[in-house]
Scaffold this motif. Structure first.
Motif, PDB file in Angstrom:
ATOM      1  N   SER A  53      62.625 -67.523 -24.213  1.00  0.00           N
ATOM      2  CA  SER A  53      63.888 -66.800 -24.400  1.00  0.00           C
ATOM      3  C   SER A  53      63.567 -65.396 -24.900  1.00  0.00           C
ATOM      4  O   SER A  53      62.529 -65.179 -25.521  1.00  0.00           O
ATOM      5  CB  SER A  53      64.764 -67.523 -25.423  1.00  0.00           C
ATOM      6  OG  SER A  53      65.902 -66.747 -25.749  1.00  0.00           O
ATOM      7  N   ILE A  54      64.476 -64.465 -24.631  1.00  0.00           N
ATOM      8  CA  ILE A  54      64.274 -63.120 -25.169  1.00  0.00           C
ATOM      9  C   ILE A  54      64.714 -63.048 -26.627  1.00  0.00           C
ATOM     10  O   ILE A  54      64.356 -62.114 -27.330  1.00  0.00           O
ATOM     11  CB  ILE A  54      64.971 -62.026 -24.323  1.00  0.00           C
ATOM     12  CG1 ILE A  54      66.469 -62.264 -24.199  1.00  0.00           C
ATOM     13  CG2 ILE A  54      64.318 -61.925 -22.964  1.00  0.00           C
ATOM     14  CD1 ILE A  54      67.215 -61.169 -23.471  1.00  0.00           C
ATOM     15  N   ARG A  55      65.443 -64.067 -27.073  1.00  0.00           N
ATOM     16  CA  ARG A  55      65.842 -64.103 -28.488  1.00  0.00           C
ATOM     17  C   ARG A  55      64.613 -64.261 -29.364  1.00  0.00           C
ATOM     18  O   ARG A  55      63.729 -65.046 -29.072  1.00  0.00           O
ATOM     19  CB  ARG A  55      66.788 -65.269 -28.750  1.00  0.00           C
ATOM     20  CG  ARG A  55      68.158 -65.021 -28.221  1.00  0.00           C
ATOM     21  CD  ARG A  55      69.134 -66.069 -28.727  1.00  0.00           C
ATOM     22  NE  ARG A  55      70.196 -66.200 -27.755  1.00  0.00           N
ATOM     23  CZ  ARG A  55      70.347 -67.237 -26.946  1.00  0.00           C
ATOM     24  NH1 ARG A  55      69.542 -68.267 -27.027  1.00  0.00           N
ATOM     25  NH2 ARG A  55      71.312 -67.265 -26.077  1.00  0.00           N
ATOM     26  N   GLN A  61      62.966 -56.625 -27.413  1.00  0.00           N
ATOM     27  CA  GLN A  61      64.313 -56.060 -27.592  1.00  0.00           C
ATOM     28  C   GLN A  61      64.246 -54.567 -27.895  1.00  0.00           C
ATOM     29  O   GLN A  61      65.040 -53.781 -27.377  1.00  0.00           O
ATOM     30  CB  GLN A  61      65.057 -56.794 -28.723  1.00  0.00           C
ATOM     31  CG  GLN A  61      65.313 -58.249 -28.441  1.00  0.00           C
ATOM     32  CD  GLN A  61      66.385 -58.462 -27.376  1.00  0.00           C
ATOM     33  OE1 GLN A  61      67.004 -57.531 -26.884  1.00  0.00           O
ATOM     34  NE2 GLN A  61      66.588 -59.701 -27.004  1.00  0.00           N
ATOM     35  N   GLY A  86      58.319 -62.932 -19.540  1.00  0.00           N
ATOM     36  CA  GLY A  86      59.251 -63.993 -19.885  1.00  0.00           C
ATOM     37  C   GLY A  86      59.009 -65.234 -19.070  1.00  0.00           C
ATOM     38  O   GLY A  86      58.440 -65.178 -17.978  1.00  0.00           O
ATOM     39  N   ASN A  88      61.728 -67.508 -18.765  1.00  0.00           N
ATOM     40  CA  ASN A  88      63.071 -67.967 -18.454  1.00  0.00           C
ATOM     41  C   ASN A  88      63.557 -67.120 -17.286  1.00  0.00           C
ATOM     42  O   ASN A  88      63.731 -65.909 -17.425  1.00  0.00           O
ATOM     43  CB  ASN A  88      63.966 -67.813 -19.685  1.00  0.00           C
ATOM     44  CG  ASN A  88      65.391 -68.209 -19.426  1.00  0.00           C
ATOM     45  OD1 ASN A  88      66.046 -67.677 -18.548  1.00  0.00           O
ATOM     46  ND2 ASN A  88      65.894 -69.142 -20.213  1.00  0.00           N
ATOM     47  N   ASP A  91      66.592 -64.842 -17.843  1.00  0.00           N
ATOM     48  CA  ASP A  91      66.280 -63.707 -18.725  1.00  0.00           C
ATOM     49  C   ASP A  91      65.442 -62.658 -18.000  1.00  0.00           C
ATOM     50  O   ASP A  91      65.688 -61.460 -18.130  1.00  0.00           O
ATOM     51  CB  ASP A  91      65.506 -64.173 -19.963  1.00  0.00           C
ATOM     52  CG  ASP A  91      66.387 -64.826 -21.016  1.00  0.00           C
ATOM     53  OD1 ASP A  91      67.626 -64.708 -20.924  1.00  0.00           O
ATOM     54  OD2 ASP A  91      65.828 -65.454 -21.932  1.00  0.00           O
ATOM     55  N   LYS A  94      67.666 -60.818 -15.380  1.00  0.00           N
ATOM     56  CA  LYS A  94      68.625 -59.928 -16.061  1.00  0.00           C
ATOM     57  C   LYS A  94      67.912 -58.705 -16.629  1.00  0.00           C
ATOM     58  O   LYS A  94      68.412 -57.583 -16.539  1.00  0.00           O
ATOM     59  CB  LYS A  94      69.343 -60.667 -17.201  1.00  0.00           C
ATOM     60  CG  LYS A  94      70.460 -61.571 -16.763  1.00  0.00           C
ATOM     61  CD  LYS A  94      71.172 -62.125 -17.997  1.00  0.00           C
ATOM     62  CE  LYS A  94      71.424 -63.593 -17.825  1.00  0.00           C
ATOM     63  NZ  LYS A  94      71.901 -64.257 -19.020  1.00  0.00           N
ATOM     64  N   SER A  95      66.752 -58.933 -17.235  1.00  0.00           N
ATOM     65  CA  SER A  95      65.994 -57.821 -17.833  1.00  0.00           C
ATOM     66  C   SER A  95      65.501 -56.854 -16.762  1.00  0.00           C
ATOM     67  O   SER A  95      65.548 -55.638 -16.953  1.00  0.00           O
ATOM     68  CB  SER A  95      64.819 -58.361 -18.650  1.00  0.00           C
ATOM     69  OG  SER A  95      65.274 -59.161 -19.706  1.00  0.00           O
ATOM     70  N   GLU A 132      59.156 -70.370 -15.442  1.00  0.00           N
ATOM     71  CA  GLU A 132      60.056 -71.226 -16.211  1.00  0.00           C
ATOM     72  C   GLU A 132      59.666 -72.694 -16.034  1.00  0.00           C
ATOM     73  O   GLU A 132      59.616 -73.460 -16.997  1.00  0.00           O
ATOM     74  CB  GLU A 132      61.504 -71.013 -15.779  1.00  0.00           C
ATOM     75  CG  GLU A 132      62.490 -71.839 -16.580  1.00  0.00           C
ATOM     76  CD  GLU A 132      63.932 -71.501 -16.276  1.00  0.00           C
ATOM     77  OE1 GLU A 132      64.797 -72.289 -16.704  1.00  0.00           O
ATOM     78  OE2 GLU A 132      64.218 -70.480 -15.642  1.00  0.00           O
TER      79      GLU A 132
END
Length: 180
Positions: A53-55, A61, A86, A88, A91, A94-95, A132
């Protein structure tokens, strides 16, 4: 005038064992930048953090925020492998879309992927799904190993339970826990 780029490195414990150390990634990315006449204007690194996850990936970030703020007017973000960017698929895609919204391309040096080409974008989509799936397989194998060890009477990981001591008998490959 040289085009500018950021480099992003990341390792998790499993990846360090495979030999993709931060220093190795960084060295390879700097070599790539030099060979392609790119100026590295920012380095971002998330050490020991999963790519699931990017979290929680603070430097990732921060890098994305710098792209959005157009801080250094970069043209590229360089990563050693797509899985470092990443694991995912949603993610990653989207990134990459966000990078492209700011006219920044992602280059995965080891995978030979450049998001500025249609073939590169196709490979990004495919390999992000593979990354993933690989993450899910690693997790399943790890849990199966823990369960197997537990069923054989071994300790599946974590701290030594209170009231026990860690002891490795001469004829065993792994530790056992004995009451104090």
């Amino acid at each position: 005038m040289k085009k500018k780029c950021y480099i992003y490195t990341r390792v998790s414990t499993a990846v360090q064992v495979e030999g993709y150390s931060l220093e190795a990634q960084k060295g390879e990315l700097h070599r790539y930048a030099g060979y392609n006449d790119l100026e590295v204007v920012g380095e971002y690194c998330d050490a020991g953090i999963s790519g699931g996850s990017i979290r929680g990936r603070h430097d990732f970030q921060r890098m994305m925020d710098d792209v959005i703020d157009e801080k250094d007017s970069v043209s590229y973000v360089l990563v050693f492998k797509l899985s470092r960017f990443g694991r995912n698929a949603a993610d990653v895609l989207k990134s990459v879309q966000l990078l492209q919204d700011y006219e920044v391309d992602l280059v995965s040096v080891n995978d030979g992927i450049d998001s500025s080409t249609s073939g590169g974008r196709l490979m990004l989509s495919i390999l992000s799904a593979v990354a993933e799936m690989e993450k899910e397989n690693i997790t399943a194998q790890f849990r199966a190993g823990q369960l197997h060890k537990f069923k054989k009477g071994g300790w599946a990981g974590g701290a030594v339970p209170y009231g026990y001591r860690n002891e490795k008998p001469a004829n065993k490959k792994s530790s056992v826990f004995l009451k104090k």
